[in-house]
Design an enzyme around this catalytic site. Sequence first.
Site, mmCIF file in Angstrom:
data_model
loop_
_atom_site.group_PDB
_atom_site.id
_atom_site.type_symbol
_atom_site.label_atom_id
_atom_site.label_comp_id
_atom_site.label_asym_id
_atom_site.label_seq_id
_atom_site.Cartn_x
_atom_site.Cartn_y
_atom_site.Cartn_z
ATOM 1 N N CYS A 1 23.350 -33.664 44.783
ATOM 2 C CA CYS A 1 23.371 -33.681 45.794
ATOM 3 C C CYS A 1 23.015 -33.222 46.891
ATOM 4 C CB CYS A 1 25.271 -33.824 45.610
ATOM 5 S SG CYS A 1 26.439 -33.940 46.904
ATOM 6 N N CYS B 1 25.240 -31.961 49.238
ATOM 7 C CA CYS B 1 25.748 -30.629 48.891
ATOM 8 C C CYS B 1 25.124 -29.483 49.549
ATOM 9 C CB CYS B 1 26.120 -30.864 47.413
ATOM 10 S SG CYS B 1 27.148 -31.857 46.537
#
Length: 418
Positions: A49, A52
């Site tokens: 991700c 993230c």
Amino acid sequence: MLDRKSSVLLSVLLCASLVSSFVEELDDSFMETRGDDDIWLIKFYAPWCSFCKQLDPVWHQIGSELKSLGSPVNVGKSDATANTGLAEEFKVRGYPAIIMWKKNLKYVYSGKRTKEEIMEFTHRVSGPSVRSLNSLQLFQHAMSRHDVMFVYVGATSQLKGNFSAAAEHLIVHTNFFSAARDVLPKVIALTSLPAVVLFKDGTYFTYSEERDGELRLWINRERFPNFSKIDSYTLYAMGETGKLVSLVLLEEKNMCERSVRYKVLMEKVAADYRDTYSRNFSFGFMEENAFINGLMMKDVIVPTFVVVNLSNDGYFLPQGAVDTEQHLHDFLKGILDGSIPCQGGNDVVQRVRRLVYDTKLLLSSLFVQAPLLGFFLLSFPLVIASVFLYLCCKARGGAGEDEDASEQCKTVTNKKSD
Ligand SMILES: *[C@@H]1O[C@H](CO)[C@@H](O)[C@H](O)[C@H]1NC(C)=O
Ligand SMILES: *[C@@H]1O[C@H](CO)[C@@H](O)[C@H](O)[C@H]1NC(C)=O
């Protein structure tokens, strides 16, 4: 005595051990090893991700700052794809998820992912849910810092129990205090004690169970200023109050004369007709229109008025020009009595349309930012499909069956060379 080299090495090692102790990597054993009184701020991430990854440096700064402040909050992170037990326990649905764990309660952070805002959340939620104001100075200081605050006034009572319970759940969203009567300025009229007083919009409101219903629901409804600047995070959060959100959409910069007029008009109606509308509407203005464009699936021309129903992704537009207070009343009343139709929504058809809209938007922005990449991304599957169809036609043509199908295939393969 250490020589220079080994002291450098030592400090590097010290730094490294400090760095890693700011943020702890947590796994499924967390639920057994944590202490009951621990407070944790945890980031759940997935290795793939990108949002993230963007958060990593911020997370590290937060860890180091909380350490240096001597905060009781522990900072952790957990790979939710590997530690599925922990992610399940925290009901992680998307990445990154930022959740504070305190006294067995979980508080989900949903604001902007900046250090300042996450730190503000951390300080607010990790401290006592209800903070006491012991002096007029403290009261005034709190008033200067918060647009909206709820204050319990009086001695211990059942109302105080209800207030504390509500604060425990809603501390993520707003600010709770308690104070003795003589701490509050004399001008604040309280007919009876105990009382819960809401300060916002430059005035105050006293809670009445008879008129306002359950305390917790009232707090949840009233936790936004009556008229304020709204971003997409706030808008989303406003959906939880169950109210419709009445918005003026404006340019991001250089407001034109009409925009200024619209904004003033909305603010005035929101303030002067609070009693009429505040039960059903929150009011505000928005300067970033991507969220609303997505909701309506078109580029909105600003300035404009729009009312959004976040419970079902529906929206209402005025049916004519809104230039006077009366026009705005007609618009709002029309929504409440059902004479102005709700558009959009979240049924299957709308969801499919939204998916198509989002995909188109993504592709067109890709083309603008990286035309070559966009071209390849689009054309690659087409080329593969054409080659596949071509081979399939050849095979079928060779077998001498289904002429129609090979016609179709040819037109497809021809398109490729266009
Ligand atoms: C406290 O909450 C309970 C349950 O919601 C309610 O029945 C009671 O009337 C409340 N008491 C006060 C003083 O607000
Ligand atoms: C907003 O949506 C909810 C959920 O679908 C619905 O119950 C409510 O009536 C809607 N409000 C208005 C004013 O349309």
